[in-house]
Design a protein around this motif. Structure first.
Motif, PDB file in Angstrom:
ATOM      1  N   LEU A 289     -45.572  48.462 -30.474  1.00  0.00           N
ATOM      2  CA  LEU A 289     -44.399  47.908 -29.795  1.00  0.00           C
ATOM      3  C   LEU A 289     -43.111  48.394 -30.449  1.00  0.00           C
ATOM      4  CD1 LEU A 289     -45.521  44.187 -29.254  1.00  0.00           C
ATOM      5  CD2 LEU A 289     -45.495  46.027 -27.571  1.00  0.00           C
ATOM      6  N   LEU A 290     -43.112  48.433 -31.772  1.00  0.00           N
ATOM      7  CA  LEU A 290     -41.934  48.912 -32.501  1.00  0.00           C
ATOM      8  C   LEU A 290     -41.709  50.395 -32.237  1.00  0.00           C
ATOM      9  CD1 LEU A 290     -39.723  48.259 -34.598  1.00  0.00           C
ATOM     10  CD2 LEU A 290     -41.363  48.895 -36.379  1.00  0.00           C
ATOM     11  N   TYR A 291     -42.808  51.160 -32.225  1.00  0.00           N
ATOM     12  CA  TYR A 291     -42.685  52.601 -31.985  1.00  0.00           C
ATOM     13  C   TYR A 291     -42.232  52.894 -30.556  1.00  0.00           C
ATOM     14  CZ  TYR A 291     -43.881  57.549 -31.905  1.00  0.00           C
ATOM     15  OH  TYR A 291     -43.812  58.910 -31.797  1.00  0.00           O
ATOM     16  N   THR A 292     -42.657  52.060 -29.610  1.00  0.00           N
ATOM     17  CA  THR A 292     -42.227  52.258 -28.220  1.00  0.00           C
ATOM     18  C   THR A 292     -40.723  52.075 -28.090  1.00  0.00           C
ATOM     19  OG1 THR A 292     -44.363  51.404 -27.454  1.00  0.00           O
ATOM     20  CG2 THR A 292     -42.604  51.522 -25.836  1.00  0.00           C
ATOM     21  N   PHE A 340     -31.070  55.229 -12.274  1.00  0.00           N
ATOM     22  CA  PHE A 340     -31.812  55.511 -13.505  1.00  0.00           C
ATOM     23  C   PHE A 340     -31.111  54.890 -14.714  1.00  0.00           C
ATOM     24  CE2 PHE A 340     -32.976  58.719 -16.913  1.00  0.00           C
ATOM     25  CZ  PHE A 340     -34.237  58.172 -17.146  1.00  0.00           C
ATOM     26  N   GLU A 341     -29.781  54.945 -14.697  1.00  0.00           N
ATOM     27  CA  GLU A 341     -29.000  54.329 -15.773  1.00  0.00           C
ATOM     28  C   GLU A 341     -29.288  52.829 -15.858  1.00  0.00           C
ATOM     29  OE1 GLU A 341     -24.320  53.253 -16.607  1.00  0.00           O
ATOM     30  OE2 GLU A 341     -24.814  54.959 -15.319  1.00  0.00           O
ATOM     31  N   ARG A 342     -29.307  52.161 -14.706  1.00  0.00           N
ATOM     32  CA  ARG A 342     -29.589  50.721 -14.704  1.00  0.00           C
ATOM     33  C   ARG A 342     -31.022  50.439 -15.147  1.00  0.00           C
ATOM     34  NH1 ARG A 342     -26.346  51.166  -9.972  1.00  0.00           N
ATOM     35  NH2 ARG A 342     -28.205  51.323  -8.642  1.00  0.00           N
ATOM     36  N   LYS A 343     -31.967  51.308 -14.729  1.00  0.00           N
ATOM     37  CA  LYS A 343     -33.365  51.140 -15.139  1.00  0.00           C
ATOM     38  C   LYS A 343     -33.513  51.260 -16.654  1.00  0.00           C
ATOM     39  CE  LYS A 343     -36.470  53.389 -12.790  1.00  0.00           C
ATOM     40  NZ  LYS A 343     -37.103  54.511 -12.051  1.00  0.00           N
ATOM     41  N   ILE A 344     -32.767  52.186 -17.259  1.00  0.00           N
ATOM     42  CA  ILE A 344     -32.838  52.339 -18.716  1.00  0.00           C
ATOM     43  C   ILE A 344     -32.359  51.071 -19.411  1.00  0.00           C
ATOM     44  CG2 ILE A 344     -31.844  53.566 -20.682  1.00  0.00           C
ATOM     45  CD1 ILE A 344     -31.847  56.104 -19.022  1.00  0.00           C
ATOM     46  N   VAL A 349     -33.792  46.190 -22.536  1.00  0.00           N
ATOM     47  CA  VAL A 349     -33.839  44.726 -22.692  1.00  0.00           C
ATOM     48  C   VAL A 349     -35.285  44.241 -22.697  1.00  0.00           C
ATOM     49  CG1 VAL A 349     -33.230  42.532 -21.612  1.00  0.00           C
ATOM     50  CG2 VAL A 349     -31.554  44.391 -21.678  1.00  0.00           C
ATOM     51  N   LEU A 350     -36.096  44.758 -21.748  1.00  0.00           N
ATOM     52  CA  LEU A 350     -37.493  44.325 -21.660  1.00  0.00           C
ATOM     53  C   LEU A 350     -38.276  44.707 -22.916  1.00  0.00           C
ATOM     54  CD1 LEU A 350     -38.381  45.114 -17.924  1.00  0.00           C
ATOM     55  CD2 LEU A 350     -38.038  42.873 -18.977  1.00  0.00           C
ATOM     56  N   GLU A 351     -38.070  45.918 -23.422  1.00  0.00           N
ATOM     57  CA  GLU A 351     -38.809  46.356 -24.615  1.00  0.00           C
ATOM     58  C   GLU A 351     -38.406  45.546 -25.844  1.00  0.00           C
ATOM     59  OE1 GLU A 351     -38.536  50.550 -25.142  1.00  0.00           O
ATOM     60  OE2 GLU A 351     -39.924  50.982 -23.494  1.00  0.00           O
ATOM     61  N   ILE A 352     -37.129  45.189 -25.944  1.00  0.00           N
ATOM     62  CA  ILE A 352     -36.691  44.346 -27.056  1.00  0.00           C
ATOM     63  C   ILE A 352     -37.344  42.970 -26.958  1.00  0.00           C
ATOM     64  CG2 ILE A 352     -34.708  43.129 -28.050  1.00  0.00           C
ATOM     65  CD1 ILE A 352     -33.007  45.578 -27.323  1.00  0.00           C
ATOM     66  N   VAL A 387     -49.700  47.110 -23.693  1.00  0.00           N
ATOM     67  CA  VAL A 387     -49.816  47.849 -22.428  1.00  0.00           C
ATOM     68  C   VAL A 387     -48.575  47.619 -21.562  1.00  0.00           C
ATOM     69  CG1 VAL A 387     -51.123  47.994 -20.274  1.00  0.00           C
ATOM     70  CG2 VAL A 387     -52.335  47.852 -22.463  1.00  0.00           C
ATOM     71  N   LEU A 388     -48.081  46.387 -21.542  1.00  0.00           N
ATOM     72  CA  LEU A 388     -46.881  46.086 -20.775  1.00  0.00           C
ATOM     73  C   LEU A 388     -45.681  46.881 -21.294  1.00  0.00           C
ATOM     74  CD1 LEU A 388     -45.376  44.406 -18.642  1.00  0.00           C
ATOM     75  CD2 LEU A 388     -45.091  42.608 -20.371  1.00  0.00           C
ATOM     76  N   SER A 389     -45.551  46.966 -22.605  1.00  0.00           N
ATOM     77  CA  SER A 389     -44.436  47.726 -23.190  1.00  0.00           C
ATOM     78  C   SER A 389     -44.542  49.210 -22.848  1.00  0.00           C
ATOM     79  CB  SER A 389     -44.422  47.527 -24.703  1.00  0.00           C
ATOM     80  OG  SER A 389     -43.341  48.222 -25.298  1.00  0.00           O
ATOM     81  N   LEU A 390     -45.754  49.751 -22.928  1.00  0.00           N
ATOM     82  CA  LEU A 390     -45.954  51.165 -22.584  1.00  0.00           C
ATOM     83  C   LEU A 390     -45.674  51.402 -21.107  1.00  0.00           C
ATOM     84  CD1 LEU A 390     -49.212  51.892 -24.640  1.00  0.00           C
ATOM     85  CD2 LEU A 390     -46.887  52.673 -25.160  1.00  0.00           C
ATOM     86  N   ALA A 391     -46.059  50.446 -20.250  1.00  0.00           N
ATOM     87  CA  ALA A 391     -45.798  50.582 -18.815  1.00  0.00           C
ATOM     88  C   ALA A 391     -44.304  50.555 -18.531  1.00  0.00           C
ATOM     89  CB  ALA A 391     -46.505  49.457 -18.052  1.00  0.00           C
ATOM     90  N   VAL A 392     -43.570  49.662 -19.217  1.00  0.00           N
ATOM     91  CA  VAL A 392     -42.114  49.615 -19.064  1.00  0.00           C
ATOM     92  C   VAL A 392     -41.498  50.936 -19.482  1.00  0.00           C
ATOM     93  CG1 VAL A 392     -40.013  48.576 -20.008  1.00  0.00           C
ATOM     94  CG2 VAL A 392     -41.903  47.113 -19.281  1.00  0.00           C
ATOM     95  N   ASP A 393     -41.985  51.486 -20.591  1.00  0.00           N
ATOM     96  CA  ASP A 393     -41.460  52.769 -21.069  1.00  0.00           C
ATOM     97  C   ASP A 393     -41.734  53.876 -20.060  1.00  0.00           C
ATOM     98  OD1 ASP A 393     -40.402  54.226 -23.637  1.00  0.00           O
ATOM     99  OD2 ASP A 393     -42.105  55.420 -22.944  1.00  0.00           O
TER     100      ASP A 393
END
Length: 410
Positions: A289-292, A340-344, A349-352, A387-393
Motif C-alpha cells: 500500500l505504501l509502495y503504491t 484525467f487530472e480530476r481522476k488523479i 485521495v483514495l490511495e491515502i 487489491v483495491l489500492s492496486l485497482a485504484v492505481d
C-alpha cells in the motif's frame, strides 16, 4: 539510434524496478531487526496468562503450585518486589547454565528465566540463597535490580515476597552492592551457617553502595538477587533481602477459568512467548500500500502526470480557436486531459485513505509484541485492501483518452 534509445529506456525502467525492490527488501529487513529486538525485550515481561498461575492459598492454607508445576516441574517459587517489574516464577536447573537461555516453559529463549542457584536447597531452606536473572534494558526480568544503584529507588522499593509451596517469605531489601562475577564472598552459598551469615552481613555492610538494616537483629534468611551490570565487564549488581517467614493469607479458590474440564492446566503462553502475534503477510500488504502511493523509482513520473495534464489542457484550450487546425479535436483532448487530472486527484485521495485504513487496521488487529506467523484471520481483508489500492492505481492513474499530437515522457 532508435533501437539504442529504446534499449536505454527499457534498461532505465528495469533499473528503477530493481532499485525499488531492493529498497523494499532493505526496509523490510530493517523493520524485522528492529521488531526482533523489541519483541525479545517485550517477551521477557511476565504475561497476563502466566500471572493467572501465580500461586494462591488453597483450602489447606498453603500456596498451591500444582498448576505452575504442570507447566514446569522445575518451578521452585514465585518472586515479587513490589512496585517493580520483578514478578516472576523462579525455576531451578541442574546447573546455573540450564535456564540462562531457557524460559519457564522449557523453551529456548535468549532472555532466559529467573532461577535459583542449583547449589541452594530447592525448598529455600538455606540461610543464604541466590537468585539470578538477566539485566534487560527495558526493565523486564532483573532489569530493575540495577535500578537499586540509585539511592532514591533503593529507598522507595524495599519490600517484596518470595512464595514457596511450604512457606511464604516477606522480603526486605537491606543492601545494594556492585561487584564482579568472581567475588566468592557473594557467590559461594555452601557452608553458610548462623556464624557465617553474621560475617556475611558484615561483609555486605562494608562493601555495599547502600545498607540499611537493624544492627541488633540477626538475619534468619537472606535472599540475594543478582544481575549483570553494564558498567564493567563481568560486573554484577546484587541486592540483598532479609527473608522473614509470614503466615499465608486467607484461602483463595483458584479461578475456574485456569483449569480445563479434565482438570489439566489451561495452555498458557507468557514468559518468552505470547499466544497472539502478527502475520508477515499483513505487514507485506502495508508495504505494498505504501509502495503504491509512493512508488520508489517512478514516483516523479506518476505524479508529474498531474502537472502535465493541467498545463497541456490549458494549452489546448488556448489553441482551440482559429490558431488550431482542428479546434474540435483540441477541445476534446483538452476535456480528456481535464478528466484525467480530476481522476488523479481522486486517486491520490483514495490511495491515502486506503493506506491509512490498512495501517490502522494492521495496528488494531496485530499484536506486534507476539510471535510472527505467515498469515492469520485478518490477512484476507488486508489482501482485499491491497487489491483495491492496486485497482485504484491502475484505473485512475492511467490516461485512456485521445493523446495530443506531440507527447512528452511522463
Amino acid at each position: 539510434m532508435g533501437k539504442l534509445r529504446s534499449t536505454a529506456r527499457i534498461a532505465d525502467k528495469l533499473l528503477g524496478i530493481l532499485t525499488g525492490l531492493m529498497a523494499l527488501v532493505l526496509l523490510g529487513y530493517s523493520c524485522y531487526v528492529l521488531y526482533d529486538n523489541f519483541a525479545k525485550g517485550q517477551a521477557a515481561f511476565v504475561s497476563k496468562e502466566l500471572l493467572r498461575y501465580k500461586p494462591t492459598v488453597n483450602a489447606e492454607g498453603v500456596y498451591d503450585f500444582s498448576q505452575l508445576r504442570k507447566i514446569n516441574k522445575d518451578v521452585r517459587g514465585w518472586l515479587s518486589v513490589y512496585d517493580t517489574n520483578i514478578n516472576y516464577p523462579v525455576v531451578q536447573g541442574r546447573d546455573d547454565m540450564e535456564y540462562i537461555n531457557k524460559d519457564v516453559y522449557g523453551k529456548s529463549s535468549l532472555t532466559g528465566s529467573i532461577y535459583l542457584s542449583f547449589v541452594n536447597n530447592s525448598e529455600l531452606k538455606d540461610m543464604y540463597n541466590i537468585v539470578f536473572g538477566h539485566h534487560m534494558e527495558n526493565g523486564s526480568l532483573f532489569g530493575d535490580v540495577a535500578r537499586f544503584t540509585d539511592k532514591r529507588f533503593f529507598d522507595t522499593h524495599r519490600d517484596g515476597e518470595f512464595l514457596t509451596p511450604d512457606q511464604a517469605y516477606h522480603l526486605r531489601v537491606f543492601a545494594c552492592m556492585e561487584t564482579n562475577a568472581y567475588e566468592s564472598r557473594v557467590y559461594s552459598v555452601t557452608g553458610i551457617n548462623k556464624s557465617a551469615i553474621n560475617q556475611m552481613v558484615e561483609y555486605i555492610k562494608a562493601n555495599s553502595l547502600y545498607y540499611d538494616r537493624p544492627e541488633d537483629v540477626s538475619p534468619e534468611k537472606i535472599v540475594a538477587l543478582s544481575t549483570c551490570s553494564d558498567i564493567r565487564t563481568n560486573g554484577r549488581v546484587v541486592i540483598f533481602c532479609d527473608a522473614t517467614p509470614q503466615p499465608a493469607s486467607e484461602p483463595v479458590v483458584p479461578a475456574a477459568a485456569d483449569i480445563t474440564d479434565d482438570g489439566a492446566v489451561r495452555p498458557s503462553e507468557g514468559h518468552g512467548t505470547i499466544r497472539s502475534g502478527w502475520a508477515v503477510m499483513n505487514l507485506i500488504c502495508v508495504f505494498v500500500l505504501l509502495y503504491t502511493l509512493f512508488p520508489i523509482g517512478s514516483i516523479r513520473r506518476k505524479y508529474r502526470q498531474l502537472s502535465y495534464s493541467r498545463s497541456k489542457s490549458r494549452e489546448l484550450r488556448e489553441q482551440s480557436g482559429n490558431t488550431s487546425p482542428n479546434p474540435d479535436e483540441a477541445q476534446e483532448i483538452s476535456r480528456d486531459l481535464s478528466r484525467f487530472e480530476r481522476k488523479i486527484i481522486i486517486g491520490m485521495v483514495l490511495e491515502i485513505l486506503i493506506l491509512l485504513s490498512g495501517t490502522v487496521f494492521f495496528l488494531l488487529t496485530e499484536d506486534i509484541h507476539g510471535v510472527i506467523k505467515f498469515s492469520d484471520s485478518f490477512t484476507l481483508p488486508m489482501i482485499l485492501l491491497t487489491v483495491l489500492s492496486l485497482a485504484v492505481d491502475f484505473i485512475l492513474f492511467r490516461y485512456r483518452g485521445r493523446k495530443p499530437a506531440v507527447t512528452h515522457e511522463n
